[in-house]
Scaffold this motif. Structure first.
Motif, PDB file in Angstrom:
ATOM      1  N   THR A 151      50.876  76.194   0.132  1.00  9.19           N
ATOM      2  CA  THR A 151      50.271  76.323  -1.199  1.00  9.19           C
ATOM      3  C   THR A 151      49.457  77.607  -1.346  1.00  9.19           C
ATOM      4  N   MET A 152      49.294  78.353  -0.257  1.00 14.20           N
ATOM      5  CA  MET A 152      48.499  79.584  -0.340  1.00 14.20           C
ATOM      6  C   MET A 152      49.358  80.836  -0.397  1.00 14.20           C
ATOM      7  N   GLY A 201      52.869  74.388 -10.190  1.00 14.49           N
ATOM      8  CA  GLY A 201      52.291  73.989  -8.922  1.00 14.49           C
ATOM      9  C   GLY A 201      52.290  75.052  -7.846  1.00 14.49           C
ATOM     10  N   ASN A 202      51.484  74.820  -6.836  1.00 14.70           N
ATOM     11  CA  ASN A 202      51.380  75.700  -5.689  1.00 14.70           C
ATOM     12  C   ASN A 202      52.426  75.268  -4.693  1.00 14.70           C
ATOM     13  N   ARG A 245      46.283  60.640  -7.151  1.00 11.82           N
ATOM     14  CA  ARG A 245      45.418  61.812  -7.025  1.00 11.82           C
ATOM     15  C   ARG A 245      44.037  61.497  -7.597  1.00 11.82           C
ATOM     16  N   HIS A 268      38.290  65.286  -4.362  1.00  9.91           N
ATOM     17  CA  HIS A 268      39.033  65.931  -3.274  1.00  9.91           C
ATOM     18  C   HIS A 268      40.552  65.888  -3.487  1.00  9.91           C
ATOM     19  N   TYR A 291      41.996  66.931  -5.868  1.00 11.67           N
ATOM     20  CA  TYR A 291      42.323  68.152  -6.629  1.00 11.67           C
ATOM     21  C   TYR A 291      42.552  69.352  -5.702  1.00 11.67           C
ATOM     22  N   LEU A 292      42.120  69.202  -4.444  1.00 13.46           N
ATOM     23  CA  LEU A 292      42.375  70.265  -3.468  1.00 13.46           C
ATOM     24  C   LEU A 292      43.824  70.212  -3.001  1.00 13.46           C
ATOM     25  N   CYS A 293      44.434  71.356  -2.839  1.00 13.00           N
ATOM     26  CA  CYS A 293      45.812  71.368  -2.334  1.00 13.00           C
ATOM     27  C   CYS A 293      45.911  70.727  -0.962  1.00 13.00           C
ATOM     28  N   PRO A 349      48.502  67.436  -5.216  1.00 16.34           N
ATOM     29  CA  PRO A 349      48.963  68.334  -6.294  1.00 16.34           C
ATOM     30  C   PRO A 349      50.400  68.806  -6.089  1.00 16.34           C
ATOM     31  N   LEU A 389      38.929  68.555   6.446  1.00 20.43           N
ATOM     32  CA  LEU A 389      38.788  69.251   5.163  1.00 20.43           C
ATOM     33  C   LEU A 389      37.940  70.502   5.356  1.00 20.43           C
ATOM     34  N   ALA A 439      39.250  74.546   4.857  1.00 19.89           N
ATOM     35  CA  ALA A 439      38.722  75.434   3.815  1.00 19.89           C
ATOM     36  C   ALA A 439      38.691  76.881   4.286  1.00 19.89           C
ATOM     37  N   ASP A 447      41.477  79.611   3.726  1.00 15.44           N
ATOM     38  CA  ASP A 447      41.840  80.224   2.444  1.00 15.44           C
ATOM     39  C   ASP A 447      41.678  81.741   2.527  1.00 15.44           C
TER      40      ASP A 447
END
Lengths: 664, 664
Positions: free
Chosen positions: A54-55, A230-231, A396, A402, A404-406, A411, A629, A633, A636
């Motif tokens: 997703t990044m 979407g990612n 979701r 949370h 909402y985080l990929c 998502p 989690l 992070a 990213d």
């Protein structure tokens, strides 16, 4: 913290044999063993890593997909995997790619629509991937309505060729997966023109790219249609645009199993029955229903595990807060989705049987059940994909912020899933087809033509129009006969009411258009009945394993009672049940939530998903969510430096009141 | 094709004065003029381009947002924009950024919770953006339940300082927008500890970064929490993680308007009433409801315009296919959303009035209406944001396959909107608060305490419990009195039924937990009544403009009749209306769809959105969709070359059967 199982207490609560349930979910011991082995193979191979997906920017993402697809093929050859294993491997790689279309659409189109000679010529090339193919049907201006396609294939008897051409902008092929950047060939659907006459839409094998340097052939414009929802998600796929400028192909590249064009340019039908295409359709829809249960069960697995990990409110005397899975509001949203995942699994299993049955009938030239089978598969495709798309998003939301985080995985699961509501028949268009079948069935009730299969209940329409439910207390709603009668009566009455309203219109087509929204509701009622009855039928089979059947009975009850509650307006308005009976059903539903609660984690463990396949920190098997989690992070790209790119140009001048001089 | 209006025929069909409707939508001529001017200013400035947003990798995307934010501030200063204009400009730039939190949360927190001296010290710095602030409340393990926060602020009387500390991993601040990379300061919520005693959660102004080089201060760990749902969307925002390792701040940085810590470390309450915080809460929720109508109207505008452009099926004799907006299935999904956009606009307008009213009452120390206002705003926040999130996704599906392309604008609109269902109070938690208020109201009905405001109808509970609807034929459902009575009776009966079921429990809290799902449904019924009644009240005002009021009456009818149809189970089960009356209501609803159809395009034109703000090819004003879609595709990074990156490494070896030798 490695190795600690934060959900161990939850797992201890289970009142059934989880390993036995895994077999039930997989369909057979063999299916379980193949899935288990291949999913672990994929999960253990760092080449299939997907947590960075997703990044990645589009080009890197796409290149990475090409790498995985090539690597997967290499492994399939090296390990001499069977067709079943190879297909499972692609499934667990879990990344949309051109291979989906090559194996899922291009090869079957040639098999289904090509003559024996065409199959002998093209299939060996496709099987070895010496050519890569896709399925070019939809156009920029034309989706659901295949008959509206504009691309032309004009026969030129002088050269014995077809001239493939895109006469307008809206005739540009648009959406086919694998088309934009990878495919060397396509099955292209175009209006066949012979001797100036439009013979309707047919399929043609067209080479798109040079096999030596991959450049598009002369007269062919190819590209990707751009970023999608979407990612990660479907951005790993090169959904493409394709235009033809008078591209010539030999006559023998029209797929000629059902109809032919002769050397002289004469258009002819073969004696192969056209109905054979329905076999493929049933197969494809059965796959879609099976996929729905996979996608929904993944989302449910994530939401259920995290609901057991997460605590909010309810702390007593400074003790830990309450697990959110213990809140009835959470249960009333989550458990019907858990039950739906199982329900869709079993109806998918039944569709698999139906496919075999239909195939045998078609081979015996028995086309009598086709209308019913067509309506049933259309309706189940629509019902399960809509419920799954909504269900993933609900899962979701059930994970709070949370989700909402990929890194929650939800998502991407949502974005990659939702096209299923549109492709292979828009869900509303499909329900209207079901409704048309229902209206036809009602209109023939007096004629002695006996409704069969999933519509057989209509044969008892007289009884169903006047029966009153026997449910006297809450537990009566656990009796299959009471449940089935209520669902049958509701479906029958809604269909009959539509038919009666339709009969008031002088022009039936006008009436059908005017009442379309009501007809869709009647179709939904019919389809829900199918899922409920197949779940109940499943439970009439012998199901081994301690407590397994009991759990499935609870889930089945939750499935139909949550539907009954959500659609109580239908049931009560048609007087199938009384308001009091609806209220009793709701009491029983709450009681079932309490029964499923201690088994919830084990019931999602039974899906046997690896952490790799699940792709979600919130859903990880050991429940150790927060450290993971936190760690994720920092990966990213924004965290590559403490001071963000742009600080010197944009933030500092702002803070220092030097914007006037800044170059912006 | 430039300059041609493909929707001109649709626009000619309108039966009302679109310019007058624009004023109604905007709220006033002044509001319209400001919006119109500022939205065009933004749309005309290439610096605010956003059509590339969904294609940018995270770092570039974020840097671009920093540039836009700085440039917007520069323009605000250069053009000497008023506060109203500046806020509109940020609105039309339409990109989540740290400035949202600075202006929307940091500044208001200091204003609302700071003493006069604190305001004098900090506000001038914030107003000039010499410091940038955010609002650090939620933690990795703690969202909705503020009382569960773990961060500590321990007073050290030796040095007259607070020691801010993150004692656990789950106490890491997590989610605050603007925190990760930009903010220099934050209002941090932490448990105040004085003399070993936990005084509960309070706010503290904490500097996070050095103002000279932007480095995090000693003891402070800062980062971005990672990629979020969707392309572009909230990935322009640096939602952050923050950990404190015994960070010291001076005592005067605790926000001390309501409570103080003295030099000696004594904790004291001031005489400022705590209820004042409710004013801010009403303000924030009113903003959220207004945002819901904006987001939903954007989606509806896109889906409506494209439904008029798009044609599928129904071609007669080779003529053009039918516009999909003419299908009743499309209308029955789209028009209730169009009506909802208007309904939410007007209820938002009313909330704006309510805010003024509450502020005046608070200043006069009149706290009597606070519980009702609290319940009403909580419920409306929940109802409008849930309906909007679902509505945007429904609009995307209504656009068929093309809605899945980012160039449709709908995927990003959805992804950027959905957090509204979770932030500022999770929607289900809020509905439970409404339900608690409803149960309290019911329990006090005998006591002589008269229900006020939006709950006033409960004062007529005796009548509402036994009334029967007077609707005799379809058009009766256009009478406000009949409609309001049905919605009031339904809401009252559902609340009373819950109260009766609750009374069967020995422990009321246990009962509340057990019946939570039913209580949520009763709360929804109450909230829907509020929206319906405020729409009806709006229509009792004088509304100028030819045909404007008539159109709003049609939309109001669609709003309440589509709710009545969707929730007919509630209405019939509680005997508020009969099945026959429900069926009549549905007939009337269909008739209203036909009335709104010719006005549909004009009704979305009345939102006065520029193509820039709308950000959707499918929704473009001139309806020239297909050439624009085609053109946009070629801008995708994948189309930079005909041969994709990775061809030589992964595709060619595959085609040439040379995978064994390939390095994968």
């Amino acid at each position: 913290m490695e190795g600690v199982d934060y959900l161990v207490d939850e797992r201890k609560k289970a009142q059934f044999d989880v390993d036995a349930m895994k077999i039930v979910w997989a369909g057979s011991r063999h299916a379980f063993e193949v899935s288990d082995r291949i999913s672990k193979l994929v999960a253990g191979d760092p080449a299939f890593r997907k947590d960075d997906r997703t990044m990645l920017p589009r080009k890197e993402l796409f290149k990475n997909t090409l790498r995985k697809a090539a690597y997967a093929w290499k492994r399939i050859i090296e390990l001499r995997l069977s067709e079943e294993e190879a297909s499972k491997l692609r499934f667990y790689v879990d990344e949309p790619a051109f291979t989906d279309l090559h194996w899922g659409m291009f090869v079957p189109a040639i098999k289904g629509q090509g003559t024996d000679e065409q199959q002998q010529k093209w299939l060996p090339l496709a099987y070895k991937m010496q050519i890569i193919g896709c399925y070019a049907q939809t156009e920029l201006g034309h989706g659901s309505n295949v008959q509206g396609l504009e691309t032309t294939a004009t026969f030129d008897p002088k050269t014995d060729e077809f001239i493939i051409h895109s006469p307008t902008l809206t005739s540009s092929k648009w959406w086919p997966g694998g088309l934009g950047k990878v495919s060397t060939h396509a099955v292209v659907y175009a209006r066949l023109i012979t001797d100036g006459k439009d013979q309707g839409v047919h399929g043609f094998i067209v080479q798109l790219r040079n096999l030596e340097d991959h450049n598009p052939l002369p007269g062919i414009t190819l590209g990707d249609i751009g970023t999608k929802f979407g990612n990660g998600a479907y951005n790993t796929m090169d959904n493409g645009v394709l235009r033809f400028d008078h591209v010539r192909i030999p006559r023998d590249q029209m797929l000629m199993r059902v109809s032919q064009v002769t050397r002289e340019g004469k258009y002819m039908q073969s004696d192969v029955p056209r109905q054979l295409v329905y076999g493929t359709m049933v197969y494809v829809r059965q796959t879609i229903v099976a996929d729905a249960s996979c996608a929904l069960s993944r989302a449910v697995c994530i939401a259920t595990r995290y609901s057991a990990v997460r605590r909010q409110f309810g702390s007593q005397n400074g003790g830990p807060e309450t697990q959110v899975i213990d809140y009835k509001t959470q249960q009333s949203r989550l458990f019907p989705l858990l039950a739906s995942a199982y329900a869709f699994r079993f109806v998918g299993e039944w569709l698999n049987w139906l496919y075999t049955d239909v195939t045998q009938k078609l081979q015996a030239n028995d086309f009598s059940t086709l209308p019913e089978v067509h309506a049933c598969t259309a309706g189940l495709k629509s019902l399960t994909t809509s419920a799954t798309a909504d269900g993933i998003e609900e899962c979701r939301k059930l994970c709070g912020g949370h989700g909402y985080l990929c890194s929650s995985g939800l998502p991407e699961l949502f974005a990659v899933y939702v096209p299923a509501c549109t492709y292979e028949g828009d869900n509303i268009v499909l329900l209207l087809q079901v409704a048309r079948f229902l209206m036809k069935t009602v209109s023939q009730l007096g004629t002695g033509k006996k409704p069969v299969g999933t519509i057989a209940y209509m044969g008892r329409v007289k009884y169903l129009m006047q029966c009153r439910s026997d449910a006297q207390n809450a537990v009566d709603w656990l009796k299959p006969s009471i449940v089935l009668e209520a669902f049958e009566a509701r479906a029958a009455r809604m269909s009959v009411a539509c038919a009666q309203n339709l009969s008031k219109f002088a022009n039936p087509e006008e009436g059908f258009a005017e009442l379309a929204a009501d007809l869709v509701e009647a179709a939904v009622a019919h389809c829900q009945l199918i899922v409920v009855s197949k779940f109940i039928e499943k439970l009439q089979q012998d199901i081994p394993g301690k407590g397994v059947k009991k759990q499935l009975e609870v889930l089945c009850g939750i499935y139909y009672l949550s539907l009954l509650h959500k659609y109580q307006g239908d049931f009560i308005a048609t007087s199938c049940i009384s308001p009091k009976q609806a209220s009793l059903a709701n009491d029983q539903l709450r009681a079932l939530y309490s029964q499923v609660r201690p088994n919830a984690i084990a019931l999602v463990d039974a899906f046997n998903y690896t952490d790799h396949y699940l792709g979600s920190i919130l859903g990880c098997y050991d429940g150790n969510v927060y450290p993971k989690l936190y760690e994720a992070a920092w990966k990213d790209p924004l965290n590559e430096s403490d001071i963000p790119d742009g600080y010197h140009e944009y933030i500092r001048p702002l803070l220092k009141q030097q914007l006037r001089a800044a170059r912006l």
